[in-house]
Enzyme design. Structure first.
Site, PDB file in Angstrom:
ATOM      1  N   HIS A 144       0.842  -1.187   0.000  1.00 46.36           N
ATOM      2  CA  HIS A 144       0.000   0.000   0.000  1.00 46.36           C
ATOM      3  C   HIS A 144       0.876   1.236   0.000  1.00 46.36           C
ATOM      4  O   HIS A 144       1.926   1.274   0.632  1.00 46.36           O
ATOM      5  CB  HIS A 144      -0.922   0.023   1.215  1.00 46.36           C
ATOM      6  CG  HIS A 144      -2.023   1.030   1.065  1.00 46.36           C
ATOM      7  ND1 HIS A 144      -1.854   2.365   1.323  1.00 46.36           N
ATOM      8  CD2 HIS A 144      -3.291   0.889   0.636  1.00 46.36           C
ATOM      9  CE1 HIS A 144      -2.981   3.009   1.076  1.00 46.36           C
ATOM     10  NE2 HIS A 144      -3.871   2.128   0.653  1.00 46.36           N
ATOM     11  N   HIS A 145       0.423   2.250  -0.707  1.00 46.18           N
ATOM     12  CA  HIS A 145       1.191   3.472  -0.829  1.00 46.18           C
ATOM     13  C   HIS A 145       1.498   4.103   0.526  1.00 46.18           C
ATOM     14  O   HIS A 145       2.477   4.826   0.679  1.00 46.18           O
ATOM     15  CB  HIS A 145       0.411   4.450  -1.714  1.00 46.18           C
ATOM     16  CG  HIS A 145       1.255   5.548  -2.259  1.00 46.18           C
ATOM     17  ND1 HIS A 145       1.673   6.601  -1.492  1.00 46.18           N
ATOM     18  CD2 HIS A 145       1.783   5.731  -3.474  1.00 46.18           C
ATOM     19  CE1 HIS A 145       2.412   7.405  -2.247  1.00 46.18           C
ATOM     20  NE2 HIS A 145       2.498   6.903  -3.433  1.00 46.18           N
TER      21      HIS A 145
END
Lengths: 448, 448
Positions: free
Chosen positions: B120-121
């Site tokens: 996930h960013h």
């Protein structure tokens, strides 16, 4: 949370199959068939629809998004198959395309081919889905040129009575009343009925409900799933039923009960009181008439004592059998409103329970849902590949972390277990326990 | 919409590897390593946190949920690998567990092993993720006993300057300021800065932006992805750069430009005006100082004319080169506020753009994002397996349906293409076009 049902099917390739059989099967399904309208619609909501979800045909239908060719890593045991199916069963279906996927899976060491199919509950309930998939098969091993299960012109479910919220009802309906939020039946149910149902399940009326102990299954769940499946010969179960003066379905429940007892004992988590299962059942003629008139359905539900606190398998079977009879009698004496309510609950528990808030009660009204749906009795084939195993996968919900759904096929009873990956540890052990329990039942009632 | 970055890595097994090498690799990673704190945290929001998302350590960390063993169906070409990675890149990471997955993939016909990693960013941006994964490898082919890339004690990214929003910043932070909604930098950015940035990108100031034609890439996207990846020898690109009086990065952009021109021409969709790319770049010392003081970052961005409307490859390269110089000069003359804004945009475009609403402008401020991040120059190994390919996968967003991210490794330039499966048809064709374009550039500038 994912609310889709699944099915795991196992096929034996025909004798003349080459090494590329799985790919050929995948490509034939991909290229030769036009999906039926049911499988080309997706929900859509905009200002044009006043915010109400409507079905819309996917004008850019992309078969490769829905039909997928997958593989198992070595050594290709059922363990690797369950792992893959658990992952596939964990991901949600997006609204932006028709809400189904079918995976043709190669890599089983024994040469069988598996298919895993996933359908949003709004398209078809689990029973209808299993039946639709089975209905496109043939009893003729020589037949070829058969379309994919999702193809236009594939036969509709034959037993309408048991495939109620199925293919016929939805494609024409404009408004997505169904399981996107709740079942079509429940959506049309007056709030008085909901209150009746809630009182019933909360044990405020004596007719239909029991209270259940809280167990490790009755906890909030995550979005990820583990699955396991296996089958046992129906003649073995039937012999136990005969010797124990019970029904085939009672024996299925007794196997589940004993397996749960062993499983929870190992985890040092067996409750002192009996666990309670919700068991969807077919309604009788009068009940069907009532339920239909009220927009309800031909599947109701009863609450069954599993007698998990009793050490003797024969005791457990007898208790289950009596409890099931009591439940059916209670259903027979219910008011029309109660019948409709119990019908909605039996039809689509995974959507009806959260709607009613029943899954948040303490103590819970029941511990798990166990369904058993009869399937075809003789071998079926798809283009010469023999279907050798058929297992339904269902929908765990918050506080109902395990679902057991069974279906019979070709004299085998297939058990499909679907659990929250985190809340239900070591799910695969339940298969061993189911096997041990069948042996124990055979001994206990003298059927072995 | 998924907002995670990914990486596809290809390994050649060591000479002494057995047929079970992939399984051994998977099991070694699974069993021998304790994940670092970064990979054990997940976001959590409740009344206790006053509704604000906080990081929480997963107390029931389940390595098998995150590390997965997967396989490709026969015939095991890169095509099957891209298909699998596209599917894996399409599913969202849930909040209820640490937001990453790593797949060890067997079944490539040429015997190589692939890993696909998804983060996930909010955990790491794409650059930091690629560097973290590379940093745990060794230049020594004989070294054994190395931990998994996600292990505690795996080396941190070595070049802090280019791994800015990375491992060091987040594990200690209580509030999830990051890319769950927007980047940490952007979250701390005063609204005056946002207005400055918006004006700049809307072309209301002349310094930093251009207007771009609307193309088929600039449409709303779905949640499903297609990926493709390939590499080309850096010496070939470098020869073009020398002969064309351009930088290596200019040649990367020229390859993308020519490939886009061919691709859109085939679809009869080439715009008459030049397409514009947003290109993240490192900032100079003064800019870094400004950006850091304001909580910004060491990566900025420039808008580059791709000259897709010009038929001659040498022309396109010259235009790109000049446009890149102009963009850097514009960046040099920017006010501190603008530098911070462009820094946020360069750092986390996929989260900053939706926040600013910039992706909804017509005409769009630019057509696609092309990033190029330098990687290790010499061969790296993981327990004797040689890393032979490294490709970043990124985040398409609404109206930016294609992302191209490149990284160099061992004298190869790896291109990772990530597109919306529906909006960007035939993504794999872009690889052929990139290849054709490199040949065309070599001819046009006399470098072949």
């Amino acid at each position: 949370m994912p609310i889709h049902v699944g099915a795991l099917h196992l096929y034996e390739p025909p004798p003349d199959a080459g090494p590329d059989f799985t790919r050929a099967m995948y490509e034939h399904m991909r290229d030769s068939t036009h999906p039926s309208p049911l499988f080309r619609k997706h929900p859509h909501r905009s200002w044009r629809t006043a915010g109400i979800p409507m079905w819309r045909t996917d004008e850019e239908f992309d078969i490769e998004h829905h039909l997928r060719h997958s593989a198992l890593p070595a050594p290709g045991r059922v363990r690797e198959l369950f792992e893959l199916c658990g992952r596939l069963h964990s991901s949600r279906l997006g609204w932006d395309r028709p809400m189904w996927e079918m995976h043709v899976i190669e890599g089983l060491a024994d040469g069988r081919v598996a298919t895993y199919t996933k359908l949003h509950h709004a398209l078809l309930d689990g029973v209808a889905a299993m039946r639709l998939l089975a209905s496109v098969l043939s009893t003729d091993p020589e037949r070829r040129g058969m379309p994919a299960p999702f193809a236009d012109g594939a036969a509709p479910p034959r037993d309408k009575r048991l495939a109620p919220a199925g293919a016929s009802a939805f494609p024409g309906a404009d408004v997505l009343r169904s399981a996107l939020s709740l079942s079509a039946e429940a959506a049309g149910m007056p709030s008085a009925l909901l209150r009746t149902l809630a009182r019933g399940v909360r044990n405020e009326t004596s007719a239909v409900s029991l209270s259940a102990p809280r167990t490790l299954l009755n906890r909030p769940i995550t979005g990820s799933r583990r699955v396991a499946a296996q089958d046992w010969p129906v003649p073995r179960l039937r012999a136990v039923a005969r010797a124990g003066d019970a029904t085939l379905n009672d024996v299925v429940l007794a196997m589940c009960s004993g397996a749960m007892r062993r499983y929870l004992n190992e985890l040092d988590a067996l409750p002192e009181e009996s666990m309670v299962a919700m068991v969807p059942i077919g309604l009788n003629a009068r009940q069907v008439a009532v339920a239909s008139a009220e927009g309800g359905n031909a599947v109701g539900s009863v609450m069954v004592r599993l007698a998990t606190h009793r050490p003797d398998p024969a005791d457990r079977l007898a208790t289950i059998s009596a409890s099931m009879r009591d439940g059916k009698q209670a259903l027979a004496t219910m008011t029309p409103a109660q019948i409709v309510a119990m019908s909605a609950l039996g039809m689509a528990p995974a959507v009806a329970l959260p709607m009613l808030g029943l899954h948040r009660l303490a103590p819970p009204p029941f511990n798990l849902i166990i369904s058993n749906v009869p399937g075809p009795k003789v071998p079926h084939y798809w283009n010469g590949a023999r279907l050798v195993g058929s297992y339904p996968l269902s929908i765990p919900i918050d506080n109902m972390a395990l679902n057991i759904t069974c279906t019979s096929y070709d004299d085998k009873m297939g058990f499909g277990l679907t659990g929250c990956r985190r809340t239900v540890p070591h799910l695969q052990r339940l298969l061993t326990h189911l096997d041990e329990e069948l042996v124990a039942l055979e001994r206990a009632v003298g059927a072995s």
